[in-house]
Motif scaffolding. Structure first.
Motif, PDB file in Angstrom:
ATOM      1  N   ALA A 104      16.744  -7.748 -14.112  1.00 59.26           N
ATOM      2  CA  ALA A 104      15.475  -7.765 -14.352  1.00 59.26           C
ATOM      3  C   ALA A 104      14.851  -7.273 -13.301  1.00 59.26           C
ATOM      4  N   ARG A 105      14.873  -8.710 -11.829  1.00 58.70           N
ATOM      5  CA  ARG A 105      14.670  -8.617 -10.772  1.00 58.70           C
ATOM      6  C   ARG A 105      14.699  -6.942 -10.431  1.00 58.70           C
ATOM      7  N   TYR A 106      16.325  -6.622  -9.709  1.00 57.11           N
ATOM      8  CA  TYR A 106      16.874  -5.248  -9.540  1.00 57.11           C
ATOM      9  C   TYR A 106      15.429  -4.410 -10.038  1.00 57.11           C
ATOM     10  N   MET A 107      15.657  -4.044 -11.626  1.00 54.56           N
ATOM     11  CA  MET A 107      14.909  -2.586 -12.170  1.00 54.56           C
ATOM     12  C   MET A 107      13.150  -2.660 -11.517  1.00 54.56           C
ATOM     13  N   LEU A 108      12.853  -4.401 -11.456  1.00 56.88           N
ATOM     14  CA  LEU A 108      11.190  -4.372 -10.800  1.00 56.88           C
ATOM     15  C   LEU A 108      10.993  -3.992  -9.454  1.00 56.88           C
ATOM     16  N   ASN A 109      12.259  -4.435  -8.527  1.00 55.28           N
ATOM     17  CA  ASN A 109      11.903  -3.735  -7.588  1.00 55.28           C
ATOM     18  C   ASN A 109      12.258  -2.818  -7.296  1.00 55.28           C
ATOM     19  N   LYS A 110      13.334  -1.892  -8.020  1.00 54.32           N
ATOM     20  CA  LYS A 110      13.503  -1.231  -7.797  1.00 54.32           C
ATOM     21  C   LYS A 110      12.567   0.407  -7.903  1.00 54.32           C
ATOM     22  N   SER A 111      11.840  -0.121  -8.621  1.00 53.75           N
ATOM     23  CA  SER A 111      10.280   1.057  -9.942  1.00 53.75           C
ATOM     24  C   SER A 111       9.147   0.693  -8.333  1.00 53.75           C
ATOM     25  N   VAL A 112       9.257   0.202  -7.212  1.00 52.29           N
ATOM     26  CA  VAL A 112       8.290  -0.045  -6.549  1.00 52.29           C
ATOM     27  C   VAL A 112       8.159   0.831  -5.808  1.00 52.29           C
ATOM     28  N   LEU A 113       9.043   1.641  -5.384  1.00 48.61           N
ATOM     29  CA  LEU A 113       9.582   2.551  -4.389  1.00 48.61           C
ATOM     30  C   LEU A 113       9.408   3.796  -5.565  1.00 48.61           C
ATOM     31  N   HIS A 114       7.967   4.191  -5.591  1.00 46.27           N
ATOM     32  CA  HIS A 114       7.696   4.882  -6.116  1.00 46.27           C
ATOM     33  C   HIS A 114       6.522   5.938  -5.223  1.00 46.27           C
ATOM     34  N   PHE A 115       6.773   7.209  -5.712  1.00 39.77           N
ATOM     35  CA  PHE A 115       5.348   7.752  -4.369  1.00 39.77           C
ATOM     36  C   PHE A 115       3.795   7.558  -4.669  1.00 39.77           C
ATOM     37  N   PHE A 116       3.303   7.188  -5.796  1.00 38.30           N
ATOM     38  CA  PHE A 116       2.131   7.139  -6.065  1.00 38.30           C
ATOM     39  C   PHE A 116       1.577   5.877  -4.839  1.00 38.30           C
ATOM     40  N   ASN A 117       2.984   4.477  -4.432  1.00 36.38           N
ATOM     41  CA  ASN A 117       2.460   3.649  -3.840  1.00 36.38           C
ATOM     42  C   ASN A 117       2.023   3.981  -2.279  1.00 36.38           C
ATOM     43  N   LEU A 118       3.100   4.973  -2.599  1.00 39.16           N
ATOM     44  CA  LEU A 118       2.637   5.354  -0.439  1.00 39.16           C
ATOM     45  C   LEU A 118       1.669   6.774  -0.479  1.00 39.16           C
ATOM     46  N   LEU A 119       1.804   6.430  -1.755  1.00 40.95           N
ATOM     47  CA  LEU A 119      -0.407   8.109  -1.497  1.00 40.95           C
ATOM     48  C   LEU A 119      -1.165   6.938  -0.951  1.00 40.95           C
ATOM     49  N   PRO A 120      -1.672   5.975  -1.688  1.00 41.43           N
ATOM     50  CA  PRO A 120      -2.677   5.703  -1.370  1.00 41.43           C
ATOM     51  C   PRO A 120      -2.770   4.897   0.572  1.00 41.43           C
ATOM     52  N   LEU A 121      -1.655   5.143   1.201  1.00 41.91           N
ATOM     53  CA  LEU A 121      -1.016   4.095   2.600  1.00 41.91           C
ATOM     54  C   LEU A 121      -2.109   5.622   3.393  1.00 41.91           C
ATOM     55  N   LEU A 122      -1.746   6.892   2.961  1.00 43.78           N
ATOM     56  CA  LEU A 122      -2.086   8.271   3.548  1.00 43.78           C
ATOM     57  C   LEU A 122      -3.620   7.931   3.941  1.00 43.78           C
ATOM     58  N   LEU A 123      -4.394   7.794   2.520  1.00 44.04           N
ATOM     59  CA  LEU A 123      -5.614   7.611   2.692  1.00 44.04           C
ATOM     60  C   LEU A 123      -5.884   6.673   3.507  1.00 44.04           C
ATOM     61  N   LEU A 124      -5.609   5.559   3.673  1.00 47.79           N
ATOM     62  CA  LEU A 124      -6.246   3.959   3.419  1.00 47.79           C
ATOM     63  C   LEU A 124      -5.415   4.112   5.351  1.00 47.79           C
ATOM     64  N   ILE A 125      -4.846   4.588   5.676  1.00 50.34           N
ATOM     65  CA  ILE A 125      -4.627   4.069   7.225  1.00 50.34           C
ATOM     66  C   ILE A 125      -5.801   5.007   7.857  1.00 50.34           C
ATOM     67  N   PRO A 126      -5.494   6.891   8.004  1.00 56.47           N
ATOM     68  CA  PRO A 126      -6.737   7.208   8.571  1.00 56.47           C
ATOM     69  C   PRO A 126      -8.568   6.616   8.846  1.00 56.47           C
ATOM     70  N   PHE A 127      -8.646   6.344   7.579  1.00 56.54           N
ATOM     71  CA  PHE A 127      -9.662   5.727   6.877  1.00 56.54           C
ATOM     72  C   PHE A 127     -10.089   4.659   7.742  1.00 56.54           C
ATOM     73  N   THR A 128      -8.867   3.589   8.150  1.00 55.89           N
ATOM     74  CA  THR A 128      -8.640   2.523   8.579  1.00 55.89           C
ATOM     75  C   THR A 128      -9.660   2.795   9.847  1.00 55.89           C
ATOM     76  N   PHE A 129      -8.837   3.464  10.770  1.00 51.08           N
ATOM     77  CA  PHE A 129      -8.988   3.628  12.095  1.00 51.08           C
ATOM     78  C   PHE A 129      -9.885   4.684  12.309  1.00 51.08           C
ATOM     79  N   LYS A 130     -10.359   5.111  11.158  1.00 49.43           N
ATOM     80  CA  LYS A 130     -11.361   5.790  11.651  1.00 49.43           C
ATOM     81  C   LYS A 130     -12.822   5.280  11.986  1.00 49.43           C
ATOM     82  N   ALA A 131     -12.507   4.366  10.775  1.00 55.64           N
ATOM     83  CA  ALA A 131     -14.400   3.565  10.433  1.00 55.64           C
ATOM     84  C   ALA A 131     -14.247   2.360  10.424  1.00 55.64           C
ATOM     85  N   ALA A 132     -13.112   2.126   9.651  1.00 56.69           N
ATOM     86  CA  ALA A 132     -13.025   0.422   9.053  1.00 56.69           C
ATOM     87  C   ALA A 132     -12.761  -0.177  10.718  1.00 56.69           C
TER      88      ALA A 132
END
Lengths: 490, 242
Positions: A104-132
């Protein structure tokens, strides 16, 4: 031992039939990933300018926070629709000496490796450096950033849990749908400002960085909910699809259309009872609303060209989604059909009837747009005739190259199983064929002439359809062995 | 009934089936035995024109199967699970085949009532899709579907596999009844030597695509088959002969 689980996962991925998708499919997937990444990146880089213009008297971070709920809500819906549940592939391990908790743990951990969990970083990191960076001190910045990313993971585990629950029972599914609509309505009609409150919480995190601890707690809670759910259902018959009683509506009235009626009623049952064709069919019905987007601009003062395009889509969408995989819809029992007392001709006749009938029905439905412009009456008519008389046979011609079996039970959203080059290419002749004909004749004969020619070509195809169907049944019989072998292999 | 001329099937240069000549007369229950990979399913698929022969031809009642579709009118077949349609209920599946074979509802019901015992109350009238049935029941549905519409020839690949002992016994009886009472032809393959020697009137052993033995059934057939596949002569025969 820990390593070996990922070893299996890697093998599963590399050797799955899905990865043997052809180059075209891989290309499109890659394109989608790149596209969304670039969009996120571009938004991240430019968001501070947009926010500055829109909310000049506010801090950028506060303005950003106020939008988080919209993003999270959108992302949640996308996750529910697209993200796959991490269920597959655990069955062989159940009887091996491996603790269920670890699976069960393995199945849940593996599910984290998903494009959707990477995508927000692409938005967040530039904004952080530009503004925050300019607005926040280090502690607040770290707390804010961490809380935002953890919020994405909260969304991740919440979506998985909701999806599991809604998969299990239809009642929960509709309950959830109602709840989501309720939340949206409350926010939209400003009964209670959920978006604002949600944003203000992140403002609070900035002010009191300790509050970031709320998120790990949430994640742990959701993680354990998921884990308990999995552990309670670690039986092969319980983690699979929901069980429904068979509906046995018989559609025998369809037999009246002729000797291909029996194939037709099979076809209709196939569409209604299987997830993937059903999804496609529902989507086609929803497509009738496309005209609202397309024609609404300037109160119907859109060029005629747009009506050809819109008519194309609205009347022909079912033919397209169904035709895309013709005859692979029947791939799982194609050998049965080939050995049974069915003539190839009857199969094609029933498919032709289905495409023609849906075209007519969608044409009648689309007449609602006459309120926007009365031209719809004849423009959609000629386009519909073209769809039936020409595009049906384009579909049959492309169906000759069908070599991939279709899994009927999986949803159709972003499902590229069974996609080959011809499934991608089908859109070109079907959509652009009539547009090209219209455009060319328009240049020579003008608008009326173009419509007459378009409709006439369609009519000729309809009149000749018995001959064309005979021709195609010969061609399908010639390729029968290849199709059978290919369907078996996929 | 079936005539095979110089039939060969090769996959990327390897010959998997090579039958220079074979004739199966009307009314014969033809049994095919052989280890995995011997070419049994390949042979059946060639007869049904599901795969293309590399060389040679198959005729059913003088109709070349690769040329015409007419043989479908009097041929029933069950090869594997692709011969059932998962999203139909068994009743609908039988009704569908019945329609294809020109039977009306009464014909279908009358036909199915003869199989009530075989189905053991688990198949007919249950609101369940075929895809949710057990393997054994799926096989029963497919096999009975192949028998529908009074075909002259029935091709069954491993019909006994996945069936419980009583169902195997019942199926043996069904096949024997149909063949003896109506003079229909069967093509059956099986790994179960006992079942196949019981129902068949002629047995062919296939190995690596070639016919190793082609014998009419006699008292000794079962023993011969066991000898062939185990490579051992049974002790008991020594006493039998005394």
């Amino acid at each position: 031992m820990k390593r070996s689980f990922f070893y299996f996962a890697w093998r599963e991925m590399v050797r799955s039939a899905n990865l043997q998708k052809n180059i075209a499919t891989k290309g499109v997937l890659l394109f989608l990933i790149l596209y969304f990444s670039l969009v996120a990146l571009a938004m991240g880089l430019n968001l501070h300018q947009y926010l500055e213009e829109k909310f000049p008297d506010q801090s950028l971070v506060t303005a950003f926070n106020a939008l988080i709920f919209v993003y999270i809500g959108f992302e949640f819906v996308m996750r529910i629709m697209v993200q796959a549940l991490p269920t597959v592939g655990f069955q062989p391990f159940l009887i091996l000496p491996v603790k269920r908790k670890r699976i069960a743990r393995y199945m849940l951990n593996k599910s984290v490796l998903h494009f959707f969990n990477l995508l927000p970083l692409l938005l967040l990191i530039p904004f952080t450096f530009k503004a925050a960076v300019k607005e926040l001190d280090t502690t607040s910045l770290v707390a804010w950033l961490v809380s935002l990313y953890l919020m994405v993971l909260v969304n991740h585990f919440l979506a998985i849990y909701v999806k599991w629950r809604t998969n299990e029972s239809t009642a929960v599914f509709y309950g959830f749908l109602g709840l989501a609509a309720g939340v949206f309505a409350i926010d939209y009609f400003e009964v209670f400002d959920i978006t604002g409150t949600f944003g203000r919480f992140f403002d609070l995190v900035v002010a009191h960085p300790v509050l970031v601890l709320v998120f790990p707690v949430l994640i742990v809670v959701l993680y354990y909910l998921n884990r308990t759910y999995l552990l309670n259902r670690f039986f092969i018959d319980e983690l699979s699809q929901k069980k429904t009683k068979a509906s046995t509506h018989d559609f025998s009235w369809l037999h009246q259309v002729g000797d291909y009626g029996k194939m037709l009623s099979l076809e209709v049952k196939m569409i209604i009872r299987n997830k993937r064709p059903r999804n496609s069919a529902i989507l086609s019905v929803l497509f009738i609303l496309y005209g609202l987007l397309l024609y609404k601009e300037n109160d119907g003062q859109v060029p005629e060209f747009m009506y050809v395009f819109g008519g194309m889509f609205m009347t022909g969408i079912f033919g397209m989604t169904y035709g895309q995989f013709f005859p692979a819809w029947h791939s799982r029992y194609y050998s049965f059909l080939m050995a049974q007392n069915v003539q190839m001709k009857q199969m094609l006749q029933s498919a032709f009837f289905l495409i023609a009938a849906t075209n007519v029905v969608f044409y009648l439905l689309s007449l609602g747009y006459m309120f926007i412009s009365p031209k719809v009456l004849y423009i959609h008519l000629v386009v519909m005739l073209y769809n039936i008389g020409v595009n049906s046979f384009v579909i049959f011609a492309l169906g000759l190259t069908s070599r991939k079996a279709i899994d009927l039970d999986r949803g159709s959203m972003f499902n590229y199983q069974g996609m080959g080059a011809s499934q991608w290419l089908i859109a070109f002749p079907i959509l652009f064929g009539p547009l090209a004909v219209y455009g060319l004749i328009y240049l020579i004969l003008g608008s009326t002439g173009a419509f007459i020619v378009l409709g006439s070509i369609g009519l000729v195809g309809i009149i000749l359809h018995p001959k064309l169907i005979s021709y195609f049944s010969r061609e399908y019989r010639k390729r029968k062995h290849k199709m059978l072998a290919a369907y078996k292999a996929t | 009934m079936i005539k095979v001329e110089n039939l060969q099937k090769a996959y990327s240069g390897t010959l998997v089936l090579d039958l220079p000549e074979l004739e199966i007369p009307q009314g014969e229950v033809f049994g095919l035995v052989g280890n995995n990979g011997a070419g049994k399913t390949t042979f059946f698929s060639l007869i049904l024109d599901l795969i293309r022969a590399s060389k040679g031809r198959v005729f059913i009642n003088d109709i070349p199967v690769a040329k015409s579709e007419e043989w479908k009118n009097f041929t029933g077949a069950y090869i594997d699970e692709t011969f059932t349609i998962g999203y139909l209920t068994p009743d609908e599946y039988f009704a569908f085949i019945g329609e294809l074979r020109g039977m009306n509802d009464n014909d279908v019901n009358a036909f199915l009532s003869a199989f009530a015992e075989f189905f053991n109350d688990e198949v007919i009238g249950k609101k369940k899709y075929i895809r949710t049935l057990s393997r054994g029941n799926q096989k029963k549905v497919g096999v009975v579907g192949a028998l529908m519409g009074n075909p002259e020839l029935m091709v069954l690949d491993e019909p006994f596999a996945n069936l419980d002992p009583s169902s195997q016994f019942k199926l043996r009886k069904i096949i024997k009844d149909i063949s003896s009472a109506q003079g229909k032809s069967f093509l059956i393959s099986s790994h179960d030597l006992d079942n196949i020697t019981d129902v068949c009137t002629r047995i062919v052993i296939l190995e690596k695509g070639k016919i190793m033995k082609d014998v009419p059934k006699t008292e000794r057939t079962l023993a011969e088959l066991e000898e062939f596949f185990t490579g051992e002569t049974r002790e008991s025969q020594f006493y039998d002969e005394l």
